[in-house]
Design an enzyme around this catalytic site. Structure first.
Site: not given
Length: 527
Positions: A209, A211, A231, A260, A315, A387, A393
């Site tokens: 994806d 970012k 968030r 986002e 996403f 996470r 990322k």
DNA sequence: CGACTCTGCCCC
DNA sequence: GTTCAGT
DNA sequence: ACTGAACGGGCAGAGTCG
């Protein structure tokens, strides 16, 4: 329950290193709370106040009255006092708040004051936060830990979960399903230095994806009711009317979307994060009168003043028309997303078989001015609040050799060591150094020890907080980018600076220049 | 009025 | 936000 | 693997002060 007993628990937890022992102490305190005190008390044990905002921060906590000799506070009394402090508003509020705060602290013993400072400042530093308190709630309520964890991530509120577990047990916890209109902890991404390493973590095939460097948004729709959360689960619906309008135009009746929001220029390229942030942080405008039509006013004012209009890109899809999708594999959620959302609102995405394709996707994203990519395992479920290695990322990294101008004394576990470095770039015109920011990251304990000795040796002015040094030590600094700054003399600052290594092979005269920094600044998106 | 300080489970 | 230390 | 603690820059808004 006496507030003193909570303060004693907090102190004991702080003095304990073992995780199990901490949980035992917290569970015992949870058991001795009166049911009515659980919302406030459970929060205190995790270092949080029930009131999200109090108007009290570090500056208000500098001059405190002497502590009381005898304890007099209860958990309920503290909660009521904080309520009153948080409610103060308008002209004269600072004096009034100061008065109420002084009265509360004067009633508190030294141990209680310590806990209060931790709660108001948000930095209790007892080695236990919401995550560990979840363990303690499970223990105190004698329910499975997994049930508490799941409820916490889906409810997003520690206090409600503690109340439910302690009063209703496992049955009450089971009621915390995904609920449209109520934010859940967003899934997070690990970090990797290269796409190859990201791919090694996710496995292949994978999805890459783009970012986007904007604001993470979780959008809930139930009929005509639409809510946008950040968030940290704050409701920012009123600030993002563009997002509300875009989601309202979709055919689905019930949705929970993850994405986002970002500002774009006329050519469709992303604006620097600061410009997106400026728009997203704006609540009202001078022209807004009553406040009834705040959202349209925000948008109208943004267009009038040429401010960024934010665009949502999604996403993930966590719920669609009565069906929860979070436990489904990514590829199934994304297929549902593609069916529910206009293609123009989807994050750029590429399916890849290996490093070559992934590398090309990364290069294309950076070329387009985007922040980087997120590599995803298409088989993984949506792990709220985690996470893990399912999302990784990757961002480009800059490095420069800069000069240390000063160092600050550390606190907490860094007490007694020089920690936070002031960084400067060389100005070839003057021979002086231009400060660009600070960093304390990337330093091992061994390096902290070394640099404390080194910089005391270079010191020209030893303050209680800042030690100024001769500008001789060169350090290699990694950072994500250069941003416009009103704080620093060069008008630029480093974003997310961290130490890579000290360069003892370079003199300050060989350090990188402010011109090199400005060149990076000029090359940023729409720079 | 403008300049300033302080705050934010701020945003990253 | 990134990074390091402890469990 | 996970949690917590070290702390970064910049933003708007609220309140205060001269």
């Amino acid at each position: 329950m006496r507030f003193l007993d909570l303060a004693a628990t907090s102190a004991a937890v702080g003095a304990t290193s073992g995780r199990r022992a901490k949980v035992e102490l917290l569970a015992a305190a949870l058991r001795s709370l009166d049911p009515a005190e659980v919302p406030a008390g459970a929060g205190y044990l995790a270092g949080e106040l029930r009131q999200r905002q109090t108007g009290v921060g570090w500056a208000s906590l500098r001059d405190l009255p002497p502590p009381a000799a005898e304890p007099a506070l209860t958990v309920a009394a503290v909660d009521a006092a904080v309520d009153e402090i948080a409610a103060v508003r308008g002209p004269g509020s600072q004096a009034r708040r100061r008065e109420l705060l002084g009265r509360l602290f004067a009633t508190a013993t030294a141990d209680e004051q310590r806990l209060l400072v931790g709660l108001f400042s948000g930095e209790l530093r007892q080695g236990a936060q919401a995550g560990l308190l979840a363990d303690a709630v499970a223990r105190a309520a004698e329910v499975p830990l997994a049930a508490v964890r799941r409820a916490l991530l889906l409810a997003g509120d520690l206090r409600e979960v503690a109340v439910a577990a302690l009063s209703g047990g496992a049955a009450a916890l089971a009621a915390f399903g995904l609920q449209v209109g109520r934010p859940l902890a967003p899934m997070l991404a690990q970090s990797a230095p290269t796409v190859d390493e990201a791919l090694a973590a996710t496995g292949t095939p994978a999805v890459v994806d783009v970012k986007l460097d904007g604001i993470r948004i979780q959008v809930h729709r139930s009929g005509q009711d639409i809510a946008v959360f950040t968030r940290s689960l704050d409701d920012i619906t009123g600030r993002l009317p563009e997002v509300v309008a875009a989601v309202r135009a979709l055919p689905a009746r019930e949705l929970v979307l993850d994405g986002e929001a970002i500002g774009l220029d006329a050519a469709g390229r992303p604006l620097p994060f600061q410009e997106t942030s400026s728009r997203a942080a704006r609540r009202t405008t001078p022209s807004t009168t009553g406040g009834t039509a705040v959202a349209p006013a925000v948008l109208a004012a943004a267009e009038r003043t040429g401010q960024a209009v934010l665009t949502p890109y999604f996403f993930d899809l966590l719920h669609l028309d009565g069906t929860d999708l979070i436990d489904l594999p990514g590829r199934e959620r994304w297929a549902a997303l593609a069916g529910a959302v206009d293609p123009s609102l989807l994050v750029g995405r590429m399916e890849v078989d290996g490093p070559e394709q992934a590398g090309a996707a990364f290069a294309a994203a950076v070329d387009a001015g985007q922040e980087g990519v997120v590599v995803k395992d298409p088989d993984a479920p949506y792990d709220a609040g985690r996470r893990g290695s399912a999302w990784v990322k990757v961002k480009p990294r800059h490095t420069l050799d800069l000069v240390v101008l000063a160092v600050e004394w550390g606190s907490g576990r860094r007490q007694g060591w020089l920690s936070n470095l002031h960084l400067g770039a060389r100005d070839p015109r003057t021979g002086e150094f231009v400060m660009l920011g600070k960093t304390f990251k990337g330093l091992s304990d061994e390096l902290l020890r070394w640099q404390t000795e080194r910089f005391l040796g270079l010191a020209v002015e030893k303050g209680d907080w800042v030690v100024r040094v001769r500008p001789e030590q060169v350090v290699e600094i990694a950072f994500d980018g250069v941003q416009t700054s009103s704080r620093y003399p060069g008008g630029v600052a480093l974003r997310f600076a961290r130490v890579v290594r000290y360069r003892d092979d370079k003199s300050a005269a060989e350090a990188d220049t402010i011109d090199a920094v400005r060149a990076i600044h000029a090359g940023r998106p729409t720079g």
